[in-house]
Design a protein around this motif. Structure first.
Motif, PDB file in Angstrom:
ATOM      1  N   ILE A   1       0.836  -1.205   0.000  1.00 41.96           N
ATOM      2  CA  ILE A   1       0.000   0.000   0.000  1.00 41.96           C
ATOM      3  C   ILE A   1       0.873   1.258   0.000  1.00 41.96           C
ATOM      4  O   ILE A   1       0.812   2.081  -0.903  1.00 41.96           O
ATOM      5  CB  ILE A   1      -0.954   0.013   1.206  1.00 41.96           C
ATOM      6  CG1 ILE A   1      -1.824  -1.249   1.218  1.00 41.96           C
ATOM      7  CG2 ILE A   1      -1.827   1.271   1.173  1.00 41.96           C
ATOM      8  CD1 ILE A   1      -2.674  -1.421  -0.010  1.00 41.96           C
ATOM      9  N   HIS A   2       1.674   1.398   1.036  1.00 40.41           N
ATOM     10  CA  HIS A   2       2.627   2.515   1.112  1.00 40.41           C
ATOM     11  C   HIS A   2       4.003   1.958   1.505  1.00 40.41           C
ATOM     12  O   HIS A   2       4.533   2.293   2.576  1.00 40.41           O
ATOM     13  CB  HIS A   2       2.172   3.559   2.130  1.00 40.41           C
ATOM     14  CG  HIS A   2       0.961   4.325   1.740  1.00 40.41           C
ATOM     15  ND1 HIS A   2       0.911   5.109   0.604  1.00 40.41           N
ATOM     16  CD2 HIS A   2      -0.268   4.420   2.317  1.00 40.41           C
ATOM     17  CE1 HIS A   2      -0.287   5.662   0.505  1.00 40.41           C
ATOM     18  NE2 HIS A   2      -1.021   5.260   1.525  1.00 40.41           N
ATOM     19  N   PRO A   3       4.605   1.119   0.677  1.00 40.69           N
ATOM     20  CA  PRO A   3       5.875   0.489   1.061  1.00 40.69           C
ATOM     21  C   PRO A   3       6.999   1.490   1.275  1.00 40.69           C
ATOM     22  O   PRO A   3       7.875   1.283   2.116  1.00 40.69           O
ATOM     23  CB  PRO A   3       6.174  -0.439  -0.126  1.00 40.69           C
ATOM     24  CG  PRO A   3       5.443   0.172  -1.278  1.00 40.69           C
ATOM     25  CD  PRO A   3       4.181   0.734  -0.685  1.00 40.69           C
ATOM     26  N   ALA A   4       6.974   2.603   0.543  1.00 36.30           N
ATOM     27  CA  ALA A   4       8.034   3.594   0.682  1.00 36.30           C
ATOM     28  C   ALA A   4       8.051   4.213   2.073  1.00 36.30           C
ATOM     29  O   ALA A   4       9.103   4.650   2.549  1.00 36.30           O
ATOM     30  CB  ALA A   4       7.877   4.687  -0.375  1.00 36.30           C
ATOM     31  N   ALA A   5       6.895   4.239   2.742  1.00 37.16           N
ATOM     32  CA  ALA A   5       6.835   4.811   4.094  1.00 37.16           C
ATOM     33  C   ALA A   5       7.736   4.031   5.040  1.00 37.16           C
ATOM     34  O   ALA A   5       8.483   4.610   5.842  1.00 37.16           O
ATOM     35  CB  ALA A   5       5.391   4.811   4.598  1.00 37.16           C
ATOM     36  N   MET A   6       7.675   2.697   4.970  1.00 36.37           N
ATOM     37  CA  MET A   6       8.514   1.876   5.835  1.00 36.37           C
ATOM     38  C   MET A   6       9.978   1.953   5.423  1.00 36.37           C
ATOM     39  O   MET A   6      10.881   1.996   6.271  1.00 36.37           O
ATOM     40  CB  MET A   6       8.055   0.420   5.822  1.00 36.37           C
ATOM     41  CG  MET A   6       8.724  -0.431   6.901  1.00 36.37           C
ATOM     42  SD  MET A   6       8.358  -2.183   6.773  1.00 36.37           S
ATOM     43  CE  MET A   6       9.458  -2.647   5.423  1.00 36.37           C
ATOM     44  N   VAL A   7      10.229   1.981   4.125  1.00 34.20           N
ATOM     45  CA  VAL A   7      11.607   2.067   3.629  1.00 34.20           C
ATOM     46  C   VAL A   7      12.262   3.351   4.115  1.00 34.20           C
ATOM     47  O   VAL A   7      13.404   3.349   4.611  1.00 34.20           O
ATOM     48  CB  VAL A   7      11.632   1.996   2.091  1.00 34.20           C
ATOM     49  CG1 VAL A   7      13.027   2.332   1.558  1.00 34.20           C
ATOM     50  CG2 VAL A   7      11.212   0.608   1.607  1.00 34.20           C
TER      51      VAL A   7
ATOM     52  N   ILE B   1      17.610   0.932  -2.110  1.00 32.11           N
ATOM     53  CA  ILE B   1      17.395  -0.496  -1.825  1.00 32.11           C
ATOM     54  C   ILE B   1      15.908  -0.821  -1.925  1.00 32.11           C
ATOM     55  O   ILE B   1      15.517  -1.863  -2.453  1.00 32.11           O
ATOM     56  CB  ILE B   1      17.952  -0.855  -0.436  1.00 32.11           C
ATOM     57  CG1 ILE B   1      19.485  -0.789  -0.449  1.00 32.11           C
ATOM     58  CG2 ILE B   1      17.482  -2.254  -0.011  1.00 32.11           C
ATOM     59  CD1 ILE B   1      20.116  -0.985   0.912  1.00 32.11           C
ATOM     60  N   GLY B   2      15.082   0.091  -1.410  1.00 35.95           N
ATOM     61  CA  GLY B   2      13.639  -0.107  -1.511  1.00 35.95           C
ATOM     62  C   GLY B   2      13.183  -0.177  -2.955  1.00 35.95           C
ATOM     63  O   GLY B   2      12.350  -1.015  -3.322  1.00 35.95           O
ATOM     64  N   ARG B   3      13.730   0.691  -3.790  1.00 36.30           N
ATOM     65  CA  ARG B   3      13.375   0.683  -5.209  1.00 36.30           C
ATOM     66  C   ARG B   3      13.825  -0.610  -5.878  1.00 36.30           C
ATOM     67  O   ARG B   3      13.064  -1.250  -6.622  1.00 36.30           O
ATOM     68  CB  ARG B   3      14.022   1.879  -5.911  1.00 36.30           C
ATOM     69  CG  ARG B   3      13.463   3.237  -5.522  1.00 36.30           C
ATOM     70  CD  ARG B   3      14.265   4.343  -6.200  1.00 36.30           C
ATOM     71  NE  ARG B   3      13.830   5.664  -5.808  1.00 36.30           N
ATOM     72  CZ  ARG B   3      12.893   6.373  -6.437  1.00 36.30           C
ATOM     73  NH1 ARG B   3      12.288   5.841  -7.497  1.00 36.30           N
ATOM     74  NH2 ARG B   3      12.557   7.568  -6.028  1.00 36.30           N
ATOM     75  N   ILE B   4      15.064  -0.994  -5.614  1.00 31.89           N
ATOM     76  CA  ILE B   4      15.642  -2.165  -6.276  1.00 31.89           C
ATOM     77  C   ILE B   4      14.905  -3.440  -5.897  1.00 31.89           C
ATOM     78  O   ILE B   4      14.702  -4.335  -6.725  1.00 31.89           O
ATOM     79  CB  ILE B   4      17.142  -2.284  -5.928  1.00 31.89           C
ATOM     80  CG1 ILE B   4      17.920  -1.110  -6.545  1.00 31.89           C
ATOM     81  CG2 ILE B   4      17.718  -3.608  -6.425  1.00 31.89           C
ATOM     82  CD1 ILE B   4      19.354  -1.010  -6.072  1.00 31.89           C
ATOM     83  N   THR B   5      14.492  -3.527  -4.637  1.00 34.51           N
ATOM     84  CA  THR B   5      13.818  -4.742  -4.165  1.00 34.51           C
ATOM     85  C   THR B   5      12.315  -4.732  -4.439  1.00 34.51           C
ATOM     86  O   THR B   5      11.605  -5.665  -4.063  1.00 34.51           O
ATOM     87  CB  THR B   5      14.050  -4.926  -2.651  1.00 34.51           C
ATOM     88  OG1 THR B   5      13.570  -3.760  -1.950  1.00 34.51           O
ATOM     89  CG2 THR B   5      15.533  -5.121  -2.347  1.00 34.51           C
TER      90      THR B   5
END
Length: 331
Positions: free
Chosen positions: A74-80, A303-307
């Motif tokens: 949903i908002h994975p970037a928030a945790m990253v 890393i968040g983007r790559i994974t």
């Protein structure tokens, strides 16, 4: 790099992240405006970086990840971003606050303007300063209790999948665009105080800063004073925006240290005050510190983007539905 140039470099890094944050905000506003105008304005891509302003969503996502072993989409970037900021603090003190955070940057600009206009800033009595600093820890305990202890795994999963969480970014935008009477008063008071006190929001209110301060205790990097070289001029203590008595410290462990290096820059004896790591054995220069702070934070987001844990899975049509009902979602 001279000590004075370290501050010029820090201000440049601050300005870069501030303008980038403003760009993200403008792009997200244009994204939302497309739906609210009925398609009269162009549809622009939603900037995923706005999740930086959703720390609670990031904390809930972290709890969900630890409980289920899966990172929600949903908002994975928030945790990253949340984990990247914590990593910066764990390794490099609370440097996120003084090098990257746009809210802290605006606060610093404010008290510097006040200092130029009035010739000084003010510091509350020590007893009052201690009491006020406790506010951000109370807020931190409140949020940690609600999320970490008060929400079982099933409730976390339900919250993450809820329309309220999906539209949290738009709700945050609407909060600032349509400030209520209470919200406006709080913002105006904090802005007003920022001209007279150094970093009042960061020092007294921000629970994020409280968390990062506690984490920074474990940082191997700290400002260290050489008693044999120190001339006891007090310039370092006077320069510290966190009111730390640097002149009487051997190694600055305080959770209030934001890694701004203003104390180091103000020292007239270069060998007397230095940033050191690895148990005090290695000296870290200002340029190297700046590179590490930016590289660690940006590297975490990469890393968040790559994974594949960066872009939200919420599609355009889902956003259209959610934005139409955003004003009705209160919990």
């Amino acid at each position: 790099m001279t000590q004075k140039n370290v501050q010029r470099l820090r201000l440049a890094v601050q300005a870069g992240f501030l303008f980038f944050s403003l760009y993200l905000g403008a792009q997200f506003y244009r994204f939302v405006l497309h739906f609210r105008s009925g398609g009269a304005t162009p549809l622009v891509a939603r900037p995923d970086g706005v999740e930086a302003f959703l720390p609670i969503s990031g904390l809930v996502s972290l709890k969900g990840w630890l409980a289920s072993g899966e990172i929600n989409s949903i908002h994975p970037a928030a945790m990253v971003i949340f984990l990247s900021i914590v990593a910066v603090s764990l390794l490099l003190k609370r440097s996120f606050c003084s090098w990257i955070c746009p809210v802290a940057t605006l606060g610093e600009y404010s008290w510097k303007c006040g200092e130029r206009g009035l010739g000084r800033t003010f510091t509350p009595p020590r007893w009052l300063d201690i009491v006020l600093r406790g506010l951000k820890y109370l807020l931190l305990v409140f949020f940690l209790y609600i999320v970490v202890l008060g929400m079982p795994g099933e409730q976390v999963a339900a919250f993450i999948a809820s329309d309220y969480n999906k539209i949290a970014d738009v709700k945050m935008l609407d909060f600032f665009l349509n400030l209520s009477g209470t919200g406006l008063v709080v913002v105006l008071v904090l802005v007003g105080l920022s001209f007279f006190l150094k970093n009042p929001f960061c020092r007294y209110v921000c629970p994020y800063g409280a968390l990062l301060g506690l984490v920074s205790y474990l940082s191997p990097v700290k400002v260290e004073r050489s008693a044999s070289s120190c001339v006891s001029c007090g310039a370092c203590t006077k320069a510290c925006p966190s009111a730390i008595d640097v002149m009487h410290k051997g190694r600055v462990h305080s959770e209030e240290c934001i890694g701004c290096l203003r104390c180091v820059s103000s020292c007239p004896v270069p060998e007397a005050l230095q940033l050191r790591g690895c148990g005090g054995k290695s000296v870290i220069g200002g340029r190297a510190f700046a590179v590490m702070v930016v590289a660690l934070f940006v590297g975490g987001t990469l890393i968040g983007r790559i994974t594949g844990h960066w872009h939200s899975s919420i599609g355009v049509e889902e956003y259209r539905r959610l934005i139409d009902i955003a004003s009705f979602l209160s919990h």
